[in-house]
Design a protein around this motif. Structure first.
Motif, short mmCIF file in Angstrom:
data_model
loop_
_atom_site.label_atom_id
_atom_site.label_comp_id
_atom_site.label_asym_id
_atom_site.label_seq_id
_atom_site.Cartn_x
_atom_site.Cartn_y
_atom_site.Cartn_z
N MET A 2 108.83 41.12 -62.03
CA MET A 2 108.36 41.26 -60.66
C MET A 2 109.04 40.22 -59.77
SD MET A 2 104.49 40.80 -59.10
CE MET A 2 103.80 42.16 -60.05
N ASP A 3 109.44 40.63 -58.59
CA ASP A 3 110.04 39.72 -57.63
C ASP A 3 109.05 38.60 -57.28
OD1 ASP A 3 112.17 39.22 -55.42
OD2 ASP A 3 110.27 39.25 -54.36
N ASP A 4 109.56 37.39 -57.09
CA ASP A 4 108.69 36.24 -56.80
C ASP A 4 107.86 36.47 -55.54
OD1 ASP A 4 109.26 34.37 -58.92
OD2 ASP A 4 111.26 34.14 -58.05
N PHE A 5 108.44 37.10 -54.55
CA PHE A 5 107.70 37.33 -53.31
C PHE A 5 106.49 38.22 -53.57
CE2 PHE A 5 106.56 39.11 -49.26
CZ PHE A 5 106.77 38.07 -48.36
N GLU A 6 106.69 39.30 -54.31
CA GLU A 6 105.57 40.20 -54.61
C GLU A 6 104.54 39.52 -55.49
OE1 GLU A 6 104.92 43.06 -53.19
OE2 GLU A 6 106.73 42.66 -51.99
N ARG A 7 105.00 38.70 -56.41
CA ARG A 7 104.07 37.95 -57.26
C ARG A 7 103.17 37.03 -56.45
NH1 ARG A 7 104.59 32.89 -59.28
NH2 ARG A 7 106.82 32.77 -58.71
N LEU A 8 103.72 36.49 -55.38
CA LEU A 8 103.00 35.51 -54.57
C LEU A 8 102.38 36.11 -53.31
CD1 LEU A 8 105.68 32.68 -54.78
CD2 LEU A 8 103.42 32.64 -55.87
N ARG A 9 102.52 37.41 -53.11
CA ARG A 9 102.11 38.02 -51.85
C ARG A 9 100.66 37.69 -51.47
NH1 ARG A 9 103.42 42.00 -48.26
NH2 ARG A 9 105.39 42.45 -49.33
N GLY A 10 99.73 37.80 -52.42
CA GLY A 10 98.33 37.53 -52.11
C GLY A 10 98.11 36.10 -51.63
N ARG A 11 98.74 35.15 -52.31
CA ARG A 11 98.60 33.74 -51.92
C ARG A 11 99.23 33.49 -50.55
NH1 ARG A 11 97.52 29.11 -54.76
NH2 ARG A 11 98.41 27.16 -54.00
N LEU A 12 100.40 34.08 -50.33
CA LEU A 12 101.09 33.89 -49.05
C LEU A 12 100.30 34.51 -47.90
CD1 LEU A 12 104.74 34.67 -50.22
CD2 LEU A 12 103.67 32.42 -49.93
N PHE A 13 99.73 35.69 -48.13
CA PHE A 13 98.90 36.30 -47.10
C PHE A 13 97.69 35.42 -46.82
CE2 PHE A 13 95.45 38.90 -45.51
CZ PHE A 13 96.06 39.66 -44.53
N GLY A 14 97.11 34.87 -47.88
CA GLY A 14 95.95 34.00 -47.72
C GLY A 14 96.25 32.79 -46.87
N ILE A 15 97.42 32.18 -47.06
CA ILE A 15 97.82 31.03 -46.24
C ILE A 15 97.97 31.47 -44.79
CG2 ILE A 15 99.69 29.40 -45.75
CD1 ILE A 15 100.22 29.28 -48.77
N ALA A 16 98.71 32.56 -44.58
CA ALA A 16 98.99 33.02 -43.22
C ALA A 16 97.72 33.44 -42.49
CB ALA A 16 100.00 34.17 -43.26
N LEU A 64 108.62 29.54 -50.72
CA LEU A 64 107.97 30.60 -49.95
C LEU A 64 106.72 30.10 -49.24
CD1 LEU A 64 108.47 33.57 -52.43
CD2 LEU A 64 109.45 33.35 -50.14
N ALA A 65 105.98 29.20 -49.85
CA ALA A 65 104.82 28.62 -49.19
C ALA A 65 105.25 27.85 -47.94
CB ALA A 65 104.06 27.69 -50.14
N LYS A 66 106.38 27.15 -48.04
CA LYS A 66 106.89 26.40 -46.89
C LYS A 66 107.33 27.34 -45.77
CE LYS A 66 110.14 22.75 -45.57
NZ LYS A 66 111.08 21.73 -46.08
N PHE A 125 89.81 45.92 -51.87
CA PHE A 125 90.04 45.03 -50.72
C PHE A 125 90.66 43.73 -51.23
CE2 PHE A 125 85.89 46.96 -48.88
CZ PHE A 125 86.55 48.16 -48.61
N ASP A 126 91.93 43.80 -51.63
CA ASP A 126 92.54 42.70 -52.37
C ASP A 126 93.36 41.76 -51.51
OD1 ASP A 126 94.56 44.41 -51.73
OD2 ASP A 126 95.34 44.64 -53.76
N ALA A 127 93.31 41.90 -50.20
CA ALA A 127 94.18 41.11 -49.33
C ALA A 127 94.00 39.62 -49.53
CB ALA A 127 93.94 41.47 -47.87
N LEU A 128 92.75 39.16 -49.67
CA LEU A 128 92.47 37.74 -49.81
C LEU A 128 92.23 37.33 -51.25
CD1 LEU A 128 90.12 37.25 -46.73
CD2 LEU A 128 92.53 36.67 -46.92
N GLY A 129 92.38 38.28 -52.17
CA GLY A 129 92.16 37.96 -53.57
C GLY A 129 90.68 37.81 -53.88
N PRO A 130 90.34 37.55 -55.12
CA PRO A 130 88.93 37.38 -55.50
C PRO A 130 88.33 36.13 -54.87
CG PRO A 130 90.35 36.78 -57.33
CD PRO A 130 91.25 37.38 -56.27
N LEU A 131 87.11 36.26 -54.35
CA LEU A 131 86.38 35.12 -53.76
C LEU A 131 85.18 34.88 -54.65
CD1 LEU A 131 86.56 36.26 -50.02
CD2 LEU A 131 88.14 34.74 -51.24
#
Length: 302
Positions: free
Chosen positions: A1-15, A51-53, A89-95
């Motif tokens: 899996m591409d790194d961006f897709e792997r991190l998409r949930g975390r990156l969306f959460g930051i943004a 990517l986080a930066k 509803f996985d945009a923010l990941g599990p809470l």
């Protein structure tokens, strides 16, 4: 899996935590993805940090621009809600724990608006994503001492407003809100007033695109009369559902064409303390897309 897709949930959460809107967060991720396509991957030693930066700095830029636009925003501005609590509803990941829910709570997102973009970045990265201040400094391009100072200032500002929320008794919340809705629909002002705290506050974000109060309403009688009128206007196939948004219970009004309002109702010892309506159609497109993934609004209830 591409790194961006792997991190998409975390990156969306930051943004999302940085900008307060899912729409802006998606724009940030799209810009970050385009930059990721152009970079020479062999020069990237740590894709997670890189990517986080990128996302953090794009979010700071987006937030700065958005705040300039908000100076001409019609009426009250509120964050854009995101439905949570279901695998779909996985945009923010599990809470799964209180701290995770608090980091995306509607109340905290409102308070984060009082921080500068740099303070907000330091707070979000440190508190919500557990980055050390040395890492925070690298992500936002400053010294570790300054990153620590930014985080400290942010925490003090938020602490002054008592952002820490007590766990919600969902059964009690549901019972009170059902009584609240029934009284409002029937126009029983006196009954509705009995459910409201004396200094209850109501805000509505319509962006001037739908009918709603443009100013903050304070006080039991004013809020009761406004809410009775507002809820009675939801007709023509519009139904109210109890659901979860931003990690907490919410009231979602939806019809055949999607979500028309999401309401966050705060409850204290004396009854309903605050009512926050998000009604701007542009701020409900993300939630409507989420609802479409589960087959329709009738499947929302919890």
């Amino acid at each position: 899996m591409d790194d961006f897709e792997r991190l998409r949930g975390r990156l969306f959460g930051i943004a999302y935590r940085m900008t307060g809107t899912a729409t802006d967060a998606e724009e940030v991720l799209q810009d970050a993805w385009l930059r990721w396509q152009d970079v020479d991957r062999t020069t990237v030693r740590d894709p997670d940090a890189y990517l986080a930066k990128v996302v953090t700095n794009l979010a700071i830029k987006q937030l700065t621009s958005a705040r300039a636009r908000r100076e001409t925003y019609v009426g009250e501005w509120l964050p854009e809600p995101v439905l949570t609590g279901r695998a779909e509803f996985d945009a923010l990941g599990p809470l799964e724990v209180v701290a995770e829910r608090e980091s995306v709570s509607f109340a905290l997102l409102l308070l984060l608006e009082r921080l500068t973009p740099a303070e907000r970045a330091a707070y979000v990265l440190h508190e919500a994503f557990a980055y050390g201040y040395r890492e925070v400094a690298e992500l936002i391009g400053t010294s570790e001492a300054n990153a620590r100072q930014l985080g400290s200032r942010a925490s003090k500002k938020l602490a002054a407003e008592a952002p820490h929320e007590q766990p919600v008794d969902r059964a009690g919340w549901r019972k009170l809100v059902e009584r609240f809705i029934a009284a409002a629909r029937l126009g029983e002002i006196e009954q509705l007033e009995k459910l409201l705290a004396e200094d209850v506050v109501s805000r509505a974000d319509s962006g001037g695109k739908v009918t709603a109060a443009r100013n903050v309403l304070i006080g039991r009688n004013r809020v009761a009369r406004y809410l009775a009128g507002a809820i009675q206007r939801f007709g023509g196939g519009i139904e109210a559902y109890l659901a979860e948004a931003n990690g907490g219970p919410a009231l979602v009004a939806a019809g055949p064409d999607g979500v028309v309002a999401i309401c966050f109702i705060g409850i204290g010892p004396d009854g309903v303390t605050d009512v926050q309506f998000v009604m701007n159609p542009e701020k409900l497109t993300f939630a409507t897309a989420q609802v479409s993934r589960i087959g329709g609004p009738s499947d929302l209830s919890w």
